[in-house]
Every structure is written in C-alpha cells, then in structure tokens.
Design a protein around this motif. Structure first.
Motif, PDB file in Angstrom:
ATOM      1  N   ILE A 197      53.755  52.162  40.693  1.00 33.68           N
ATOM      2  CA  ILE A 197      53.059  51.758  39.463  1.00 33.68           C
ATOM      3  C   ILE A 197      52.491  50.362  39.688  1.00 33.68           C
ATOM      4  CG2 ILE A 197      53.298  51.314  36.983  1.00 33.68           C
ATOM      5  CD1 ILE A 197      55.774  53.246  37.147  1.00 33.68           C
ATOM      6  N   GLU A 198      51.187  50.245  39.470  1.00 33.23           N
ATOM      7  CA  GLU A 198      50.484  49.007  39.781  1.00 33.23           C
ATOM      8  C   GLU A 198      49.932  48.403  38.488  1.00 33.23           C
ATOM      9  OE1 GLU A 198      47.816  48.005  43.636  1.00 33.23           O
ATOM     10  OE2 GLU A 198      46.984  49.512  42.322  1.00 33.23           O
ATOM     11  N   PRO A 199      50.597  47.357  37.951  1.00 33.19           N
ATOM     12  CA  PRO A 199      50.100  46.752  36.711  1.00 33.19           C
ATOM     13  C   PRO A 199      48.720  46.129  36.880  1.00 33.19           C
ATOM     14  CG  PRO A 199      52.366  46.062  37.167  1.00 33.19           C
ATOM     15  CD  PRO A 199      51.872  46.765  38.392  1.00 33.19           C
ATOM     16  N   VAL A 200      48.449  45.552  38.071  1.00 34.70           N
ATOM     17  CA  VAL A 200      47.134  44.945  38.363  1.00 34.70           C
ATOM     18  C   VAL A 200      46.577  45.670  39.578  1.00 34.70           C
ATOM     19  CG1 VAL A 200      45.951  42.832  39.033  1.00 34.70           C
ATOM     20  CG2 VAL A 200      47.977  42.705  37.573  1.00 34.70           C
ATOM     21  N   PRO A 201      45.361  46.238  39.485  1.00 37.27           N
ATOM     22  CA  PRO A 201      44.849  46.979  40.641  1.00 37.27           C
ATOM     23  C   PRO A 201      44.623  46.078  41.848  1.00 37.27           C
ATOM     24  CG  PRO A 201      43.241  46.960  38.825  1.00 37.27           C
ATOM     25  CD  PRO A 201      44.440  46.222  38.353  1.00 37.27           C
ATOM     26  N   THR A 202      45.004  46.549  43.032  1.00 33.85           N
ATOM     27  CA  THR A 202      44.727  45.813  44.273  1.00 33.85           C
ATOM     28  C   THR A 202      43.904  46.728  45.177  1.00 33.85           C
ATOM     29  OG1 THR A 202      46.719  46.612  45.387  1.00 33.85           O
ATOM     30  CG2 THR A 202      46.918  44.557  44.129  1.00 33.85           C
ATOM     31  N   ARG A 203      43.486  46.203  46.323  1.00 37.44           N
ATOM     32  CA  ARG A 203      42.621  46.966  47.223  1.00 37.44           C
ATOM     33  C   ARG A 203      43.205  48.348  47.481  1.00 37.44           C
ATOM     34  NH1 ARG A 203      42.649  43.020  52.429  1.00 37.44           N
ATOM     35  NH2 ARG A 203      41.908  41.583  50.843  1.00 37.44           N
ATOM     36  N   ASP A 204      42.346  49.350  47.488  1.00 38.94           N
ATOM     37  CA  ASP A 204      42.821  50.737  47.482  1.00 38.94           C
ATOM     38  C   ASP A 204      42.478  51.494  48.761  1.00 38.94           C
ATOM     39  OD1 ASP A 204      40.097  51.040  47.227  1.00 38.94           O
ATOM     40  OD2 ASP A 204      40.186  52.283  45.422  1.00 38.94           O
ATOM     41  N   HIS A 205      42.345  50.768  49.888  1.00 41.72           N
ATOM     42  CA  HIS A 205      42.029  51.457  51.144  1.00 41.72           C
ATOM     43  C   HIS A 205      43.098  52.475  51.501  1.00 41.72           C
ATOM     44  CE1 HIS A 205      38.862  48.573  51.664  1.00 41.72           C
ATOM     45  NE2 HIS A 205      39.710  47.580  51.728  1.00 41.72           N
ATOM     46  N   SER A 206      44.370  52.153  51.261  1.00 41.64           N
ATOM     47  CA  SER A 206      45.438  53.087  51.633  1.00 41.64           C
ATOM     48  C   SER A 206      45.266  54.404  50.894  1.00 41.64           C
ATOM     49  CB  SER A 206      46.819  52.495  51.330  1.00 41.64           C
ATOM     50  OG  SER A 206      47.087  51.413  52.188  1.00 41.64           O
ATOM     51  N   GLU A 207      45.006  54.326  49.580  1.00 40.03           N
ATOM     52  CA  GLU A 207      44.861  55.547  48.797  1.00 40.03           C
ATOM     53  C   GLU A 207      43.663  56.366  49.288  1.00 40.03           C
ATOM     54  OE1 GLU A 207      45.891  52.446  45.554  1.00 40.03           O
ATOM     55  OE2 GLU A 207      45.543  52.434  47.716  1.00 40.03           O
ATOM     56  N   ARG A 208      42.509  55.700  49.505  1.00 42.50           N
ATOM     57  CA  ARG A 208      41.311  56.418  49.953  1.00 42.50           C
ATOM     58  C   ARG A 208      41.551  57.076  51.309  1.00 42.50           C
ATOM     59  NH1 ARG A 208      35.935  54.222  47.725  1.00 42.50           N
ATOM     60  NH2 ARG A 208      36.537  52.929  45.967  1.00 42.50           N
ATOM     61  N   MET A 209      42.183  56.315  52.221  1.00 36.98           N
ATOM     62  CA  MET A 209      42.341  56.837  53.580  1.00 36.98           C
ATOM     63  C   MET A 209      43.441  57.881  53.670  1.00 36.98           C
ATOM     64  SD  MET A 209      41.619  53.532  55.932  1.00 36.98           S
ATOM     65  CE  MET A 209      41.572  54.519  57.424  1.00 36.98           C
ATOM     66  N   LEU A 210      44.536  57.706  52.923  1.00 39.70           N
ATOM     67  CA  LEU A 210      45.595  58.719  52.933  1.00 39.70           C
ATOM     68  C   LEU A 210      45.028  60.051  52.457  1.00 39.70           C
ATOM     69  CD1 LEU A 210      48.576  56.569  51.632  1.00 39.70           C
ATOM     70  CD2 LEU A 210      48.566  57.880  53.773  1.00 39.70           C
ATOM     71  N   ARG A 211      44.226  60.000  51.392  1.00 40.24           N
ATOM     72  CA  ARG A 211      43.591  61.231  50.902  1.00 40.24           C
ATOM     73  C   ARG A 211      42.674  61.815  51.970  1.00 40.24           C
ATOM     74  NH1 ARG A 211      41.512  59.181  46.043  1.00 40.24           N
ATOM     75  NH2 ARG A 211      42.974  59.443  44.360  1.00 40.24           N
ATOM     76  N   GLY A 212      41.889  60.940  52.604  1.00 43.29           N
ATOM     77  CA  GLY A 212      40.959  61.400  53.638  1.00 43.29           C
ATOM     78  C   GLY A 212      41.675  62.090  54.791  1.00 43.29           C
ATOM     79  N   SER A 311      20.668  29.291  47.252  1.00 39.28           N
ATOM     80  CA  SER A 311      20.599  29.330  45.790  1.00 39.28           C
ATOM     81  C   SER A 311      21.229  28.079  45.204  1.00 39.28           C
ATOM     82  CB  SER A 311      21.364  30.554  45.256  1.00 39.28           C
ATOM     83  OG  SER A 311      20.946  31.756  45.875  1.00 39.28           O
ATOM     84  N   ALA A 312      20.719  27.665  44.044  1.00 36.38           N
ATOM     85  CA  ALA A 312      21.370  26.576  43.303  1.00 36.38           C
ATOM     86  C   ALA A 312      22.532  27.193  42.530  1.00 36.38           C
ATOM     87  CB  ALA A 312      20.374  25.933  42.346  1.00 36.38           C
ATOM     88  N   LEU A 313      23.749  26.837  42.925  1.00 35.26           N
ATOM     89  CA  LEU A 313      24.937  27.422  42.291  1.00 35.26           C
ATOM     90  C   LEU A 313      25.408  26.552  41.129  1.00 35.26           C
ATOM     91  CD1 LEU A 313      26.956  28.417  45.502  1.00 35.26           C
ATOM     92  CD2 LEU A 313      25.399  29.842  44.147  1.00 35.26           C
ATOM     93  N   THR A 314      26.005  27.199  40.116  1.00 34.98           N
ATOM     94  CA  THR A 314      26.564  26.488  38.956  1.00 34.98           C
ATOM     95  C   THR A 314      28.032  26.843  38.825  1.00 34.98           C
ATOM     96  OG1 THR A 314      24.435  26.667  37.839  1.00 34.98           O
ATOM     97  CG2 THR A 314      26.331  26.141  36.461  1.00 34.98           C
ATOM     98  N   GLY A 315      28.861  25.839  38.606  1.00 37.30           N
ATOM     99  CA  GLY A 315      30.306  26.061  38.481  1.00 37.30           C
ATOM    100  C   GLY A 315      30.641  26.961  37.294  1.00 37.30           C
ATOM    101  N   ILE A 316      31.720  27.756  37.443  1.00 34.78           N
ATOM    102  CA  ILE A 316      32.179  28.628  36.355  1.00 34.78           C
ATOM    103  C   ILE A 316      33.703  28.573  36.291  1.00 34.78           C
ATOM    104  CG2 ILE A 316      30.233  30.253  36.560  1.00 34.78           C
ATOM    105  CD1 ILE A 316      32.196  32.167  38.027  1.00 34.78           C
ATOM    106  N   ALA A 317      34.261  29.127  35.222  1.00 34.43           N
ATOM    107  CA  ALA A 317      35.704  29.389  35.181  1.00 34.43           C
ATOM    108  C   ALA A 317      35.886  30.797  35.724  1.00 34.43           C
ATOM    109  CB  ALA A 317      36.219  29.289  33.748  1.00 34.43           C
ATOM    110  N   VAL A 318      36.567  30.926  36.860  1.00 31.58           N
ATOM    111  CA  VAL A 318      36.723  32.234  37.504  1.00 31.58           C
ATOM    112  C   VAL A 318      37.826  33.013  36.775  1.00 31.58           C
ATOM    113  CG1 VAL A 318      37.250  33.441  39.656  1.00 31.58           C
ATOM    114  CG2 VAL A 318      36.000  31.268  39.720  1.00 31.58           C
ATOM    115  N   ASP A 319      37.486  34.218  36.325  1.00 32.37           N
ATOM    116  CA  ASP A 319      38.448  35.063  35.605  1.00 32.37           C
ATOM    117  C   ASP A 319      39.630  35.391  36.517  1.00 32.37           C
ATOM    118  OD1 ASP A 319      39.839  37.044  34.295  1.00 32.37           O
ATOM    119  OD2 ASP A 319      38.096  38.325  33.914  1.00 32.37           O
ATOM    120  N   PRO A 320      40.870  35.014  36.128  1.00 33.20           N
ATOM    121  CA  PRO A 320      42.021  35.292  37.005  1.00 33.20           C
ATOM    122  C   PRO A 320      42.213  36.786  37.283  1.00 33.20           C
ATOM    123  CG  PRO A 320      42.750  34.328  34.904  1.00 33.20           C
ATOM    124  CD  PRO A 320      41.254  34.253  34.928  1.00 33.20           C
ATOM    125  N   ALA A 321      41.673  37.654  36.414  1.00 30.59           N
ATOM    126  CA  ALA A 321      41.838  39.100  36.629  1.00 30.59           C
ATOM    127  C   ALA A 321      41.118  39.568  37.894  1.00 30.59           C
ATOM    128  CB  ALA A 321      41.310  39.875  35.420  1.00 30.59           C
TER     129      ALA A 321
END
Length: 447
Positions: A197-212, A311-321
C-alpha cells in the motif's frame, strides 16, 4: 564497483564557455536498466536489452545476478543477452555481493534473495556502507528473511533467505520506490498474494516491467492510496527491452540549456514516465521552454525528444507532493533556482538527507560557496535567485565538496557554466558511477 579507494581525487574547474547547442542522447534509464537485468535473470528464456546504462551501479547488479546463476553477456555492438534461471532458481553466491555505491542494487537484490533458500552477504563502498537499510529489512523480515551484521542496519549485512516466504500486506511508512520494489521482487517467489500500500505514489517502473514480464500484478486505488498486489509464485517470460534515456541524466543538460544564455539543445529518446518527470513540469512552471518532440510509447514507457532553449526562469514554491517524482533532480533544480528571478521554496525533502550524502546541506554549502543566496531549512532549501545574472563562482583556492556524490558533482558542474569565474569541484570521479560519458556530452554541446 565504486570510486577507487586508492586513486586520488580528481578536482576540476567548470567555467563558462558560451551557448550550448546540438543534439545528444543520454545513457539508458538507471532504474529500468537495473530491473531489466534482475527480471531477465529470473525469466525463462533469453532476454535481450539495448540501451542499457553501463555505469558502475548497473554493472554491480549484473555481477550479482551472474554470481547467483544467470548468464549475462554483452555483445560487441552493445546489446545485452540474459539467460535466466527462472523464479526460484537463484543459486547461493560463492562470495560476498559487492554493491559498490549502488543503493538501488542493494535494496532490490535483498528483495530477490529474501524469498530464495540461499544466504548472501552484501558489501559496498564507504558511502553505501553509511546508508540505512532498515527500511527494507523490516518488510523482508516480516516475510521470513533473516538479517545479521555488526553495524546495525548498515552494510556489510548477511541475508538468509527463506522458501517458502510468507506473503504480507505492507503499508510503506515513507515514499520509497526501492522498498516497494524489494517487497514486490520478494513476492515473485512467494506463494499467495503480497500487497503493498503506497500512500504517496513513487516511480512505477517495477510495476510496469513486472507486468511486461508476465507477473500477475494489479494496481488499484483505495481511499486515495495506491494498492499493488502480486500473486506468486510468478512465471516470468523473457522479453526484448529498449531502455529509454534516463530523465535523471537528461536533467543536467535540460537545466544547463535553460540557464546558459543563447542555448538550444535537443536530448533524444528521454523516458517521460510521469512518476519520474516531475522536474520538467516544475521547470516549465518556472518559465522554462521544454518542448516534447516525437512523443511515443516504448516498452510500456512514454518517451520523447526534448528541445530546450535558454529561458528567463522565475522562482516558485515547489509543491511537496511532486517531490517523489523528482527526488534525485532537486540538486540540479537548486542550481536553476539560483539563477532565476525571485525566490524558490522547496519543502518535504527529508529523504534527501539520507542519499549518497546529505544533499540538502551539501547543496546549500556548494551553492553558497559559488555565490548563491541560500537558506537551509529542516526539510528543504529556500533559494533567492540572481535574477538571471551569472553566479560569481567559487573563490580561488576553494572547491565545492561533493562528498563522493555524483549528483552534487554534476549539478555544480552545470552551475559553473552559468558563473562568471567558474566552479571548482573537489572530485569528479563519482560521476562515473551513474553517468560515464557526462563530461564528453557536455563538451560536445560546447560546455
């Protein structure tokens, strides 16, 4: 394999060299490369892999799978051929498994060994031997594996696997694709249904490749959490895999092109799995021009060529999610933020304190030395950008301390390209662990 303990540090100064231009192809995705070797070694038949990342971390995985019975050969033109032993067929290794600097190899292979009736000792270099393994020891012990060592949950550790292992339902206490993958790999040779059970999704290569590869795996959502179930024992069938370019490797060139004036760079064949490509979304939010050309799907993974222009970049508050989908890219994001207009705020990054180094403190110190304005907080950095002007660079006689961390070395190399005086990095040897041709690609673009 890891940074040779007896070789001397190789300092290097990265200085501005004008606009970056041209097209490059970055090495294969590290996560997919590791899993191709592991699953190919457990499949029945001959798995063929092109585009494999041939860095030291992935080669440590290949050596370990060979030590446990798989036949793995690299053909002269760069294709890898793996003859698997079948799920349940791993053999007892005759010597300790040397993981070098690879936390991914260590944690995933512990999962594989846990449900086989074999004993394996895991060893690593000085940096890896400081990293905590409790997060995988806990669920694998619940399945019946036994761990012993003289340094608590640090390497060297001996793992005594068990067959049959017990299926478990495990809720991840932290966002970790490695822990999730370790449990799923252990489940391959475990009768019954194992659930993560994953409360926060993380990289899903294992799931994709296991199915494959043919595993009976399903992913559902319940109460806003991902529920991954795998029914074992599995029978894996050999596959032909084309490994897409690693988005974590592409990240350095994307940021370099964005912050070096006049740059226009195309990076071919980049994997854009949504659980990995968070950095590109954040950079676009900051105003970065990153265009996806020729989007396509390869082996279940989304892929495109990225065209990136200054590009001219502008600072932001990065969403922790978004943090889990770019956890390895924060060091180079911090570099982009240092050149942006305004302030960038990051939070929810406690995980960065237990990587190859404490990446929050290490990057705060490195950028400050190069002339950036950085505040370090418990779970992130606040960076006040220069407004687009170059960083001053490191003072004469002073070098950024990389702590043998490849991502800090490469991030600060990029910072040097957007400085007036250049940035001195104390040791570029660790770059080989994840990205052997980083320097030659940078030079090919004019960096």
């Amino acid at each position: 394999m890891s940074v040779a303990h007896d070789s001397l540090p190789q300092p290097r100064r990265f200085a501005p060299a004008g606009p970056l231009s041209g097209a490059i192809r970055v090495p294969g995705d590290k996560s997919i490369s590791h899993r191709s070797l592991m699953l190919g070694a457990l499949a029945v038949g001959e798995t063929r892999v092109t585009g494999l990342l041939e860095g030291e971390d992935v080669l440590a995985t290949a050596a370990a799978m060979r030590a446990m019975g798989a036949t793995i050969d690299r053909l002269p033109h760069g294709e890898w051929v793996i003859s698997g032993v079948g799920v349940g067929g791993l053999l007892q290794p005759g010597a300790p498994l040397d993981m070098g600097n690879s936390g991914t190899s260590t944690r995933l292979l512990m999962g594989l060994v846990a449900s086989h009736a074999i004993t394996a000792t895991f060893v690593g270099d000085a940096s890896l031997s400081k990293r905590p393994m409790a997060r995988v020891i806990e669920p694998l012990s619940q399945m019946g594996a036994e761990f012993s060592g003289d340094n608590g949950d640090r390497l060297p550790l001996t793992l005594r696997g068990i067959c049959p292992a017990a299926p478990i339902t495990y809720r991840l206490p932290m966002a970790s694709a490695q822990v999730k993958s370790a449990v799923l790999l252990a489940a391959l040779n475990t009768a019954g249904t194992t659930t993560v059970i994953e409360p926060v999704p993380t990289r899903d290569h294992s799931e994709r490749m296991l199915r494959g590869f043919g595993a009976d795996l399903s992913v559902t959502e319940k109460d806003g959490e991902r529920v991954i179930t795998l029914s074992g024992p599995a029978e894996l069938k050999a596959q032909t895999i084309e490994v897409p370019g690693d988005p974590s490797s592409a990240a350095f060139f994307v940021v370099a092109a964005l912050i070096v004036p006049g740059s226009d760079v195309t990076i071919a064949n980049v994997g854009l799995n949504p659980t990995r490509a968070g950095l590109f979304d954040v950079l676009r939010q900051m105003g970065g021009q990153i265009e996806e050309v020729n989007p396509r799907v390869v082996g279940g993974e989304p892929v495109a060529d990225l065209r990136v222009r200054h590009s001219a970049l502008t600072g932001i508050a990065v969403d922790p999610a978004i943090a889990p989908s770019m956890i390895d890219e924060f060091p180079v994001l911090f570099v982009a933020a240092a050149i942006a207009h305004g302030t960038t705020v990051t939070s929810g990054l406690d995980e960065l304190r237990v990587k190859e180094s404490d990446r929050l403190t290490a990057m705060a110190e490195a950028l400050t030395l190069a002339g950036a304005r950085v505040e370090e907080r418990e779970d992130g950095l606040v960076i006040h950008g220069t407004g687009g002007t170059p960083l001053p660079g490191t003072p004469a006689g002073a070098a950024v301390v990389t702590h043998l961390d490849h991502r800090i070395a490469m991030s600060m190399a990029v910072a040097g390209l957007a400085s007036t005086g250049g940035v001195e990095v104390d040791d570029i040897r660790p770059i080989a662990t994840s990205f052997p041709n980083f320097l030659s690609l940078l030079e090919s673009l004019g960096g």
